[in-house]
Scaffold this active site. Structure first.
Site, PDB file in Angstrom:
ATOM      1  N   ASN A 268      -2.366   2.839   3.494  1.00  0.00           N
ATOM      2  CA  ASN A 268      -1.805   4.151   3.835  1.00  0.00           C
ATOM      3  C   ASN A 268      -2.592   5.272   3.178  1.00  0.00           C
ATOM      4  O   ASN A 268      -2.791   6.333   3.774  1.00  0.00           O
ATOM      5  CB  ASN A 268      -0.336   4.203   3.421  1.00  0.00           C
ATOM      6  CG  ASN A 268       0.546   3.343   4.299  1.00  0.00           C
ATOM      7  OD1 ASN A 268       0.326   3.245   5.498  1.00  0.00           O
ATOM      8  ND2 ASN A 268       1.552   2.713   3.706  1.00  0.00           N
TER       9      ASN A 268
ATOM     10  N   PHE B 149      -0.928  -0.924  12.622  1.00  0.00           N
ATOM     11  CA  PHE B 149      -1.786  -0.347  11.581  1.00  0.00           C
ATOM     12  C   PHE B 149      -2.274  -1.357  10.546  1.00  0.00           C
ATOM     13  O   PHE B 149      -3.467  -1.389  10.226  1.00  0.00           O
ATOM     14  CB  PHE B 149      -1.050   0.803  10.869  1.00  0.00           C
ATOM     15  CG  PHE B 149      -1.832   1.394   9.729  1.00  0.00           C
ATOM     16  CD1 PHE B 149      -2.876   2.260   9.957  1.00  0.00           C
ATOM     17  CD2 PHE B 149      -1.527   1.046   8.417  1.00  0.00           C
ATOM     18  CE1 PHE B 149      -3.617   2.794   8.909  1.00  0.00           C
ATOM     19  CE2 PHE B 149      -2.253   1.576   7.353  1.00  0.00           C
ATOM     20  CZ  PHE B 149      -3.300   2.450   7.602  1.00  0.00           C
ATOM     21  N   ASN B 150      -1.401  -2.181   9.970  1.00  0.00           N
ATOM     22  CA  ASN B 150      -1.826  -3.077   8.885  1.00  0.00           C
ATOM     23  C   ASN B 150      -2.880  -4.071   9.359  1.00  0.00           C
ATOM     24  O   ASN B 150      -3.862  -4.328   8.652  1.00  0.00           O
ATOM     25  CB  ASN B 150      -0.630  -3.839   8.315  1.00  0.00           C
ATOM     26  CG  ASN B 150       0.254  -2.970   7.447  1.00  0.00           C
ATOM     27  OD1 ASN B 150      -0.143  -1.889   7.018  1.00  0.00           O
ATOM     28  ND2 ASN B 150       1.465  -3.440   7.186  1.00  0.00           N
TER      29      ASN B 150
ATOM     30  N   ASP C  19       0.847  -1.206   0.000  1.00  0.00           N
ATOM     31  CA  ASP C  19       0.000   0.000   0.000  1.00  0.00           C
ATOM     32  C   ASP C  19       0.885   1.260   0.000  1.00  0.00           C
ATOM     33  O   ASP C  19       0.828   2.048   0.937  1.00  0.00           O
ATOM     34  CB  ASP C  19      -0.975   0.005   1.180  1.00  0.00           C
ATOM     35  CG  ASP C  19      -0.283   0.024   2.539  1.00  0.00           C
ATOM     36  OD1 ASP C  19       0.919  -0.328   2.606  1.00  0.00           O
ATOM     37  OD2 ASP C  19      -0.934   0.410   3.532  1.00  0.00           O
TER      38      ASP C  19
ATOM     39  N   HIS D 230       9.078   0.511   8.407  1.00  0.00           N
ATOM     40  CA  HIS D 230       8.516  -0.789   8.793  1.00  0.00           C
ATOM     41  C   HIS D 230       8.626  -1.840   7.688  1.00  0.00           C
ATOM     42  O   HIS D 230       9.143  -2.936   7.906  1.00  0.00           O
ATOM     43  CB  HIS D 230       7.041  -0.622   9.184  1.00  0.00           C
ATOM     44  CG  HIS D 230       6.793   0.393  10.241  1.00  0.00           C
ATOM     45  ND1 HIS D 230       6.987   0.145  11.587  1.00  0.00           N
ATOM     46  CD2 HIS D 230       6.355   1.683  10.165  1.00  0.00           C
ATOM     47  CE1 HIS D 230       6.678   1.218  12.296  1.00  0.00           C
ATOM     48  NE2 HIS D 230       6.288   2.162  11.456  1.00  0.00           N
ATOM     49  N   ASP D 231       8.134  -1.494   6.499  1.00  0.00           N
ATOM     50  CA  ASP D 231       7.988  -2.494   5.441  1.00  0.00           C
ATOM     51  C   ASP D 231       9.323  -2.991   4.898  1.00  0.00           C
ATOM     52  O   ASP D 231       9.411  -4.115   4.397  1.00  0.00           O
ATOM     53  CB  ASP D 231       7.155  -1.908   4.300  1.00  0.00           C
ATOM     54  CG  ASP D 231       5.765  -1.499   4.757  1.00  0.00           C
ATOM     55  OD1 ASP D 231       5.293  -2.037   5.783  1.00  0.00           O
ATOM     56  OD2 ASP D 231       5.156  -0.637   4.115  1.00  0.00           O
TER      57      ASP D 231
ATOM     58  N   ASP E 152       6.673   1.437   2.175  1.00  0.00           N
ATOM     59  CA  ASP E 152       6.477   0.484   1.081  1.00  0.00           C
ATOM     60  C   ASP E 152       7.332   0.863  -0.124  1.00  0.00           C
ATOM     61  O   ASP E 152       7.880  -0.003  -0.814  1.00  0.00           O
ATOM     62  CB  ASP E 152       5.021   0.474   0.613  1.00  0.00           C
ATOM     63  CG  ASP E 152       4.029   0.202   1.707  1.00  0.00           C
ATOM     64  OD1 ASP E 152       3.526  -0.921   1.790  1.00  0.00           O
ATOM     65  OD2 ASP E 152       3.729   1.141   2.474  1.00  0.00           O
TER      66      ASP E 152
ATOM     67  N   THR F 244       2.863  -5.983   2.785  1.00  0.00           N
ATOM     68  CA  THR F 244       3.256  -4.862   3.637  1.00  0.00           C
ATOM     69  C   THR F 244       2.132  -3.847   3.826  1.00  0.00           C
ATOM     70  O   THR F 244       2.376  -2.740   4.299  1.00  0.00           O
ATOM     71  CB  THR F 244       4.504  -4.163   3.073  1.00  0.00           C
ATOM     72  OG1 THR F 244       4.212  -3.639   1.767  1.00  0.00           O
ATOM     73  CG2 THR F 244       5.688  -5.123   2.982  1.00  0.00           C
TER      74      THR F 244
END
Length: 304
Positions: A37, A163-164, A8, A231-232, A13, A122
């Protein structure tokens, strides 16, 4: 290493996709976009921008789910900006997304693959869950799911939820109950792998790719003392340097309702799981190695 990337984009990402598209370690078979996102129209467009930026028009980009399976969609534009990828002026894209929807594209890519493929997810797991609902027979063609998401130590959108998973907890529950091999790279890892100011300064000096990534990361509103968590990108790092991430097998459960909605709970005391596990969970990371690897990957991009 052949991969399907379900994303996303989104700033972190974007960095993950940039590395996957340019690192000879990987063969990206397909990129699919999902709402997360920002809206799915924007995440699809952002994936197309990056594929064109790195001249990888051989990699198809397919548009996926516009909303979670059941929950109302709420984006993270307050972190990633209205477009999802501010901070760099990309030219207008010259090609379109694949005519297939994401689920069809993933299914056909898996079906036609000569060996089981790794799927790296992700964003919210809506596309993956829908694939498993529509085509349960395709599981044998999935080598593993490497998921950015979840946390055993507290959340970033609520006291317990990452979040994801929070964006589509119903999809996450389906995925974690699928029986597929799962690697969970969550906040327990990503909040320790902070990109520090020294790394960011070095990126700015590494050609147009470095300038682009520096611009995106500089805008990124996700920030902690010591740096910014990409993060991703940790999922891609794990695939090539699993030794740098401490992991342990756990039974992981996803809460879909109530004040713990989106929480990922590990049955560390074996109260519910009868000794069965369903995920290899990341617990710690060599942050220095992560920063050094990121710089090296962008150097490689700049050298091409």
């Amino acid at each position: 290493m052949p991969l399907i990337l379900d994303m996303d984009p989104g700033i972190d990402d974007a960095v993950a996709l940039a590395i996957a598209l340019t690192d000879p370690e990987f063969e990206v078979k397909l990129v699919t976009a999902v709402a997360g996102n920002v809206s799915v129209d924007k995440t699809t467009l952002n994936a197309l921008k990056l594929v064109e930026f790195f001249n990888r028009l051989d990699v198809p980009v397919a548009r996926g789910a516009a909303k979670p399976l059941q929950k109302e969609f709420v984006d993270a534009s307050y972190i990633h900006g209205a477009s999802g990828m501010p901070g760099y002026e990309f030219p207008a894209v010259t090609h379109q997304a694949d005519s297939r929807d994401a689920v069809s594209a993933i299914y056909q890519t898996l079906l036609n693959a000569s060996e089981p493929l790794t799927i790296v997810a992700t964003g919210a797991y809506t596309n993956i869950a829908q694939l498993l609902l529509d085509h349960p027979e395709i599981k044998s063609k999935i080598k593993q799911l490497v998921l950015m998401g979840g946390s055993l130590s507290g959340g970033n959108v609520s006291s317990v939820a990452e979040f994801n998973v929070f964006t589509d907890p119903d999809a996450a529950k389906i995925v974690y109950e699928s029986g597929l091999p799962i690697v969970m790279i969550g906040l327990d890892v990503t909040l320790k792998a902070l990109v520090n100011s020294e790394t960011l300064e070095q990126l700015a000096k590494l050609g147009e790719p470095g300038k682009m990534l520096h611009g995106l990361i500089t805008y990124y509103k996700d920030e902690y003392a010591g740096g910014k968590p990409l993060h991703d990108v940790n999922t891609i790092f794990y695939l090539v340097h699993p030794e740098a991430i401490k992991t342990k097998k756990y039974p992981v459960y996803v809460c879909t309702q109530g004040p713990a909605q989106g929480a990922t709970i590990a049955d560390t005391q074996n109260r519910w799981s009868n000794g069965k596990t369903n995920a290899l969970v990341g617990l710690d990371i060599d942050a220095t190695a992560f920063n050094q690897w990121l710089i090296e990957k962008v150097k490689q991009m700049a050298a091409k």
